[in-house]
Design a protein around this motif. Structure first.
Motif, mmCIF file in Angstrom:
data_model
loop_
_atom_site.group_PDB
_atom_site.id
_atom_site.type_symbol
_atom_site.label_atom_id
_atom_site.label_comp_id
_atom_site.label_asym_id
_atom_site.label_seq_id
_atom_site.Cartn_x
_atom_site.Cartn_y
_atom_site.Cartn_z
ATOM 1 N N GLN A 89 3.592 14.460 -12.984
ATOM 2 C CA GLN A 89 2.683 15.060 -13.941
ATOM 3 C C GLN A 89 2.623 16.572 -13.738
ATOM 4 O O GLN A 89 2.707 17.363 -14.696
ATOM 5 C CB GLN A 89 1.281 14.455 -13.775
ATOM 6 C CG GLN A 89 1.150 13.126 -14.524
ATOM 7 C CD GLN A 89 -0.215 12.494 -14.270
ATOM 8 O OE1 GLN A 89 -0.977 12.966 -13.420
ATOM 9 N NE2 GLN A 89 -0.508 11.442 -15.017
ATOM 10 N N ASP A 105 3.981 5.652 -5.169
ATOM 11 C CA ASP A 105 4.004 5.675 -6.639
ATOM 12 C C ASP A 105 3.018 6.705 -7.175
ATOM 13 O O ASP A 105 3.329 7.503 -8.074
ATOM 14 C CB ASP A 105 3.650 4.282 -7.180
ATOM 15 C CG ASP A 105 4.851 3.358 -7.106
ATOM 16 O OD1 ASP A 105 5.971 3.846 -6.757
ATOM 17 O OD2 ASP A 105 4.689 2.147 -7.377
ATOM 18 N N LYS A 106 1.818 6.650 -6.565
ATOM 19 C CA LYS A 106 0.788 7.592 -7.004
ATOM 20 C C LYS A 106 1.263 9.030 -6.840
ATOM 21 O O LYS A 106 1.146 9.877 -7.750
ATOM 22 C CB LYS A 106 -0.489 7.380 -6.172
ATOM 23 C CG LYS A 106 -1.505 6.479 -6.876
ATOM 24 C CD LYS A 106 -2.776 6.400 -6.007
ATOM 25 C CE LYS A 106 -3.460 5.078 -6.211
ATOM 26 N NZ LYS A 106 -4.408 4.804 -5.124
ATOM 27 N N LYS A 107 1.787 9.257 -5.604
ATOM 28 C CA LYS A 107 2.252 10.613 -5.303
ATOM 29 C C LYS A 107 3.357 11.030 -6.273
ATOM 30 O O LYS A 107 3.374 12.162 -6.789
ATOM 31 C CB LYS A 107 2.789 10.674 -3.860
ATOM 32 C CG LYS A 107 1.682 10.954 -2.859
ATOM 33 C CD LYS A 107 2.252 11.201 -1.468
ATOM 34 C CE LYS A 107 1.118 11.389 -0.465
ATOM 35 N NZ LYS A 107 1.642 11.325 0.901
ATOM 36 N N THR A 108 4.266 10.106 -6.523
ATOM 37 C CA THR A 108 5.354 10.407 -7.441
ATOM 38 C C THR A 108 4.821 10.721 -8.825
ATOM 39 O O THR A 108 5.232 11.702 -9.464
ATOM 40 C CB THR A 108 6.322 9.214 -7.530
ATOM 41 O OG1 THR A 108 6.299 8.486 -6.330
ATOM 42 C CG2 THR A 108 7.729 9.656 -7.854
ATOM 43 N N ASP A 109 3.867 9.887 -9.253
ATOM 44 C CA ASP A 109 3.268 10.115 -10.574
ATOM 45 C C ASP A 109 2.632 11.492 -10.653
ATOM 46 O O ASP A 109 2.815 12.234 -11.628
ATOM 47 C CB ASP A 109 2.216 9.037 -10.853
ATOM 48 C CG ASP A 109 2.873 7.729 -11.287
ATOM 49 O OD1 ASP A 109 4.134 7.733 -11.470
ATOM 50 O OD2 ASP A 109 2.154 6.716 -11.410
ATOM 51 N N LEU A 110 1.888 11.734 -9.531
ATOM 52 C CA LEU A 110 1.171 13.004 -9.481
ATOM 53 C C LEU A 110 2.140 14.183 -9.599
ATOM 54 O O LEU A 110 1.951 15.075 -10.449
ATOM 55 C CB LEU A 110 0.396 13.082 -8.158
ATOM 56 C CG LEU A 110 -0.983 13.744 -8.239
ATOM 57 C CD1 LEU A 110 -1.928 12.868 -9.057
ATOM 58 C CD2 LEU A 110 -1.538 13.946 -6.828
ATOM 59 N N LYS A 158 3.850 1.487 -1.078
ATOM 60 C CA LYS A 158 4.500 1.623 -2.381
ATOM 61 C C LYS A 158 3.545 2.266 -3.394
ATOM 62 O O LYS A 158 3.929 3.179 -4.131
ATOM 63 C CB LYS A 158 4.932 0.240 -2.859
ATOM 64 C CG LYS A 158 6.064 0.326 -3.880
ATOM 65 C CD LYS A 158 6.334 -1.021 -4.501
ATOM 66 C CE LYS A 158 7.242 -0.803 -5.706
ATOM 67 N NZ LYS A 158 7.133 -1.923 -6.634
ATOM 68 N N SER A 159 2.277 1.760 -3.367
ATOM 69 C CA SER A 159 1.338 2.291 -4.352
ATOM 70 C C SER A 159 1.055 3.767 -4.095
ATOM 71 O O SER A 159 1.006 4.561 -5.039
ATOM 72 C CB SER A 159 0.044 1.465 -4.335
ATOM 73 O OG SER A 159 -0.541 1.551 -3.065
ATOM 74 N N THR A 160 0.873 4.114 -2.772
ATOM 75 C CA THR A 160 0.621 5.537 -2.496
ATOM 76 C C THR A 160 1.807 6.381 -2.910
ATOM 77 O O THR A 160 1.634 7.447 -3.534
ATOM 78 C CB THR A 160 0.316 5.766 -1.001
ATOM 79 O OG1 THR A 160 1.254 5.030 -0.209
ATOM 80 C CG2 THR A 160 -1.101 5.362 -0.656
ATOM 81 N N SER A 215 0.839 -1.202 0.000
ATOM 82 C CA SER A 215 0.000 0.000 0.000
ATOM 83 C C SER A 215 0.879 1.259 0.000
ATOM 84 O O SER A 215 0.614 2.212 -0.743
ATOM 85 C CB SER A 215 -0.947 -0.015 1.197
ATOM 86 O OG SER A 215 -0.205 0.003 2.394
#
Lengths: 183, 249
Positions: A125, A117-122, A113-115, A111
């Motif tokens: 972007q 990752d999401k934050k990093t992606d965000l 990692k996914s958060t 979890s």
């Protein structure tokens, strides 16, 4: 060995019979009936005391000691068995807890990692957008400045042309006309 | 005594002479306290001392004395259990006392200048007679006249009865004699041999080392026999008890 012994007894008996015959008052002391009452009397007394001692003191004490030991050993074995079972249950509990915490840890890891990752992606972007915006803006300003520069050049050229034309032919020429020629 | 008359001669039976220490008389019967009585008392005190010392600090993990006490207890208990079974429990104090008494008397008798109580026919026969009478009464009490069937073993053809029954009766009646003579004769002969060998050592001077070596070996043997005879006496008592309790086996 028995043959030797019994031959010795025979010799002894003969010897004592011989000494008795000689009138020495000897003979095997075992055959002296006069000592029998005393021996039997004292045997009854001493053996009676020993019997009472064994019966009332030694045997009960020995019995309780031996039985206490047997009880102790069997209870110890029972205790050991119980403890073993307990230890096994604790071990299985421990193992269950370990697997549980392992899965929990993996979950938490996943979890997180996914958060992340999401934050990093965000943020990636966002940054890209910002960058793009910045690039666009700077391109726009560049373009504007280029246009301005071109316009400036044109104005300067027009002014220069007007000035040259005035000098050569002494005649004013309008800006629109110069631009018409320039293009 | 003959030893006084010829002091140089070995007198192997001098050690069995009973001498009075304190004269006691009840009516016409002489029950003086003699050296025999003295060593009976010593043996009984030794047995008591052995058990009191061994059992004074009873613990689950025993010390050496306690182990010896427990070994003797387990030894006789097993003997009685295997030979008589559970019905023999009532006789355990007697059998145990009997073994300890005979064993200690035999053992104490091996010490030089002591007296061997069990080398006297009166003592051994008193034990054997007591056991014989006791076992016979027990046999009749437990089995009634069925005890007499012991003299006629099952499976023997009827025409053999006139031969078998007298043999069985004689063998039954000879039990106390065999029992007492075996113990007494072993003690008598063993101690005589020791005395004779000891005399040889003195007589042979320097070469006395040869009988000395023999004496050491015989002493070891006699120590073993002291135990063995006590054991045999006890196990035969157990077997007779078993015959009285279960005559048909």
């Amino acid at each position: 060995m028995n043959y030797i012994k019994f031959s010795i007894i025979t010799i002894l008996s003969l010897y004592s019979a011989n000494s008795m015959a000689e009138g020495q008052g000897g003979g095997l002391p075992q055959m002296d009936i006069g000592t029998y009452p005393s021996q039997i009397f004292w045997l009854i007394v001493t053996f009676g005391i020993l019997y009472l001692f064994m019966w009332k003191f030694a045997i009960p004490k020995l019995r309780t000691t031996v039985e206490e030991r047997k009880d102790k050993i069997s209870t110890d074995i029972d205790d050991a068995d119980e403890l073993k079972i307990e230890a096994e249950s604790i071990l299985s509990e421990y193992e269950a807890k370990i697997t549980e915490s392992n899965t929990e840890a993996t979950e938490i890891y996943n979890s997180t990692k996914s958060t992340i990752d999401k934050k990093t992606d965000l943020s990636k972007q966002e940054n890209e957008q910002k960058l793009k915006k910045l690039i666009d803006e700077s391109q726009a300003t560049l373009k504007k400045k280029e246009n301005d520069a071109i316009e400036d050049i044109i104005i300067k050229t027009v002014e220069t042309t007007q000035f040259i034309v005035e000098k050569f032919i002494n005649e004013k020429i309008s800006e629109e006309e110069v631009r018409k020629y320039l293009n | 005594m003959s030893a006084e008359k010829s002091p140089n001669l070995i007198d192997p039976i001098h050690q069995f002479v009973i001498t009075t220490i304190a004269p006691i008389k009840i009516g016409n019967v002489d029950i003086s306290f003699t050296n025999s009585s003295q060593f009976m008392v010593i043996a009984v005190i030794a047995v008591m001392f052995f058990f009191i010392l061994g059992l004074s600090k009873r613990s689950i993990v025993p010390n050496r004395f306690q182990i010896m006490c427990e070994l003797s207890y387990e030894f006789i208990a097993n003997l009685l259990r295997t030979n008589v079974g559970d019905q023999g429990r009532a006789f355990f104090p007697f059998v145990f006392s009997l073994f300890m008494f005979i064993f200690f008397c035999n053992l104490i008798g091996l010490v030089p200048y002591t007296f061997t109580v069990t080398s006297h026919f009166a003592v051994t026969f008193a034990f054997a007679g007591l056991i014989f009478i006791g076992v016979t009464i027990l046999g009749f009490v437990k089995n009634g006249f069925g005890y007499l069937r012991m003299f006629y073993p099952s499976g023997v053809p009827i025409y053999m009865a006139p031969v078998i029954i007298p043999i069985e009766i004689i063998s039954y009646l000879s039990r106390p004699i065999a029992l007492s003579v075996r113990l007494m004769a072993n003690m008598l002969a063993g101690h005589s041999i020791i005395k004779i060998f000891a005399g040889f050592i003195v007589m042979m001077g320097f070469f006395g080392v040869i009988p000395l070596a023999g004496l050491v070996a015989i002493y070891a043997l006699e120590t073993f026999i002291a135990f063995l005879q006590a054991y045999i006496f006890t196990i035969l008592t157990c077997i007779y008890l078993n015959d009285a309790l279960h005559p048909h086996h």
